[in-house]
Scaffold this active site. Structure first.
Site, PDB file in Angstrom:
ATOM      1  N   HIS A  77       8.545   3.500   8.564  1.00  0.00           N
ATOM      2  CA  HIS A  77       8.410   2.663   9.754  1.00  0.00           C
ATOM      3  C   HIS A  77       7.192   3.133  10.550  1.00  0.00           C
ATOM      4  O   HIS A  77       7.006   4.337  10.753  1.00  0.00           O
ATOM      5  CB  HIS A  77       9.680   2.771  10.603  1.00  0.00           C
ATOM      6  CG  HIS A  77       9.646   1.872  11.800  1.00  0.00           C
ATOM      7  ND1 HIS A  77       9.849   0.524  11.719  1.00  0.00           N
ATOM      8  CD2 HIS A  77       9.396   2.145  13.109  1.00  0.00           C
ATOM      9  CE1 HIS A  77       9.725  -0.018  12.927  1.00  0.00           C
ATOM     10  NE2 HIS A  77       9.454   0.949  13.786  1.00  0.00           N
ATOM     11  N   LEU A 125      18.991  -5.182   5.165  1.00  0.00           N
ATOM     12  CA  LEU A 125      20.087  -5.021   4.212  1.00  0.00           C
ATOM     13  C   LEU A 125      21.417  -4.939   4.958  1.00  0.00           C
ATOM     14  O   LEU A 125      21.506  -4.351   6.037  1.00  0.00           O
ATOM     15  CB  LEU A 125      19.862  -3.763   3.371  1.00  0.00           C
ATOM     16  CG  LEU A 125      18.616  -3.816   2.463  1.00  0.00           C
ATOM     17  CD1 LEU A 125      18.296  -2.428   1.906  1.00  0.00           C
ATOM     18  CD2 LEU A 125      18.808  -4.830   1.332  1.00  0.00           C
ATOM     19  N   SER A 177       0.825  -1.210   0.000  1.00  0.00           N
ATOM     20  CA  SER A 177       0.000   0.000   0.000  1.00  0.00           C
ATOM     21  C   SER A 177       0.865   1.268   0.000  1.00  0.00           C
ATOM     22  O   SER A 177       0.482   2.282  -0.597  1.00  0.00           O
ATOM     23  CB  SER A 177      -0.989  -0.004   1.166  1.00  0.00           C
ATOM     24  OG  SER A 177      -0.344   0.158   2.395  1.00  0.00           O
ATOM     25  N   SER A 235       7.340   7.199  10.648  1.00  0.00           N
ATOM     26  CA  SER A 235       8.570   7.932  10.347  1.00  0.00           C
ATOM     27  C   SER A 235       9.098   7.479   8.999  1.00  0.00           C
ATOM     28  O   SER A 235       9.124   6.282   8.718  1.00  0.00           O
ATOM     29  CB  SER A 235       9.659   7.626  11.403  1.00  0.00           C
ATOM     30  OG  SER A 235       9.178   7.805  12.720  1.00  0.00           O
ATOM     31  N   ASN A 265      13.251   4.436   4.197  1.00  0.00           N
ATOM     32  CA  ASN A 265      12.320   3.416   4.687  1.00  0.00           C
ATOM     33  C   ASN A 265      11.159   4.111   5.383  1.00  0.00           C
ATOM     34  O   ASN A 265      11.301   5.221   5.892  1.00  0.00           O
ATOM     35  CB  ASN A 265      13.044   2.501   5.689  1.00  0.00           C
ATOM     36  CG  ASN A 265      12.153   1.397   6.221  1.00  0.00           C
ATOM     37  OD1 ASN A 265      11.407   0.767   5.471  1.00  0.00           O
ATOM     38  ND2 ASN A 265      12.205   1.168   7.524  1.00  0.00           N
ATOM     39  N   ASP A 268      16.300   0.574  11.807  1.00  0.00           N
ATOM     40  CA  ASP A 268      15.386   1.683  12.118  1.00  0.00           C
ATOM     41  C   ASP A 268      16.082   2.812  12.888  1.00  0.00           C
ATOM     42  O   ASP A 268      15.478   3.468  13.730  1.00  0.00           O
ATOM     43  CB  ASP A 268      14.164   1.161  12.927  1.00  0.00           C
ATOM     44  CG  ASP A 268      13.399   0.085  12.166  1.00  0.00           C
ATOM     45  OD1 ASP A 268      13.334   0.162  10.931  1.00  0.00           O
ATOM     46  OD2 ASP A 268      12.878  -0.843  12.818  1.00  0.00           O
TER      47      ASP A 268
END
Ligand code: GRF
Length: 202
Positions: free
Chosen positions: A111, A95, A15, A138, A109, A147
């Site tokens: 989160h 990664l 999404s 975030s 990314n 993160d």
């Protein structure tokens, strides 16, 4: 306008990928989706991207003997698309530092928490258990610590006493779909700099 070439990496529903694809359909948005890559052959997001005529690739981690071989295969796919920015969107592989070093400040990314709170999984369940008054999402640069990278944008939502992880997740997800395109726009407009491990927005 010079547009950023995006690679979107997914593992499932997609999404957030869809929110980025929709944003890119606006002529004035400073990015385009060059390729969507999934590590799972059954990711629902692949179908959504394919319907939009966006090139898709599957790099199934289970078919490689180790992380290095998997990541090399990812790099090989990305090398075909002149990528400026990699957007992780529900991508469920961590990664390696080597991979991240190959893309300095070029991997972001999303989160589902207000980082640095609730890194990792089950963010909503933990936020509810702690009875926090607000949570959110975030968008951050990816660094080797999970993160932990510099935060570009956050969006807050209230947490209600009767929230379940599902109700909170859907409230946060709505904001994810706003935050991710906003962050990509800022980067595309070259308004984001990372200085001493912190994001500065011009
Ligand atoms: C989102 O909640 C995102 O923040 C997290 O994984 C979920 C992915 O959802 N990293 P979707 O695949 O983008 O729908």
């Amino acid at each position: 306008m010079e547009k950023l070439n995006l690679a979107i990496l997914i593992s499932g529903r997609g999404s957030n990928m869809q929110a980025l694809i929709s944003a890119c359909e606006d002529q004035d948005f400073p990015a385009r989706v060059a390729v969507v890559v999934s590590n799972r052959p059954d990711a629902a997001g692949l179908e959504i991207a394919a319907v939009k005529n966006i090139p898709v690739a599957i790099v199934d981690h289970k078919t490689y003997t180790g992380k290095a071989a998997f990541e090399q295969a990812l790099q090989d796919v990305l090398a075909g698309y002149d990528i400026d920015l990699i957007c992780l969107a529900g991508f469920m592989r961590i990664l390696s530092a080597d991979f991240i070093a190959a893309w300095p400040d070029k991997i972001i990314n999303i989160h589902p928490s207000l980082l640095p709170a609730y890194k990792g999984l089950d963010t909503h369940g933990r936020a509810i258990a702690d009875k926090v008054a607000e949570s959110g999402c975030s968008v951050h640069f990816v660094t080797p610590g999970m993160d932990e990278g510099p935060v570009i944008i956050q969006k807050k939502v209230p947490v209600f006493a009767d929230d379940t992880p599902q109700t909170l997740a859907s409230r946060v997800l709505e904001q994810e779909h706003v935050a991710y395109p906003e962050a990509v726009r800022l980067i595309g407009e070259k308004r984001v700099r990372v200085v001493d491990g912190k994001v500065e927005i011009q």
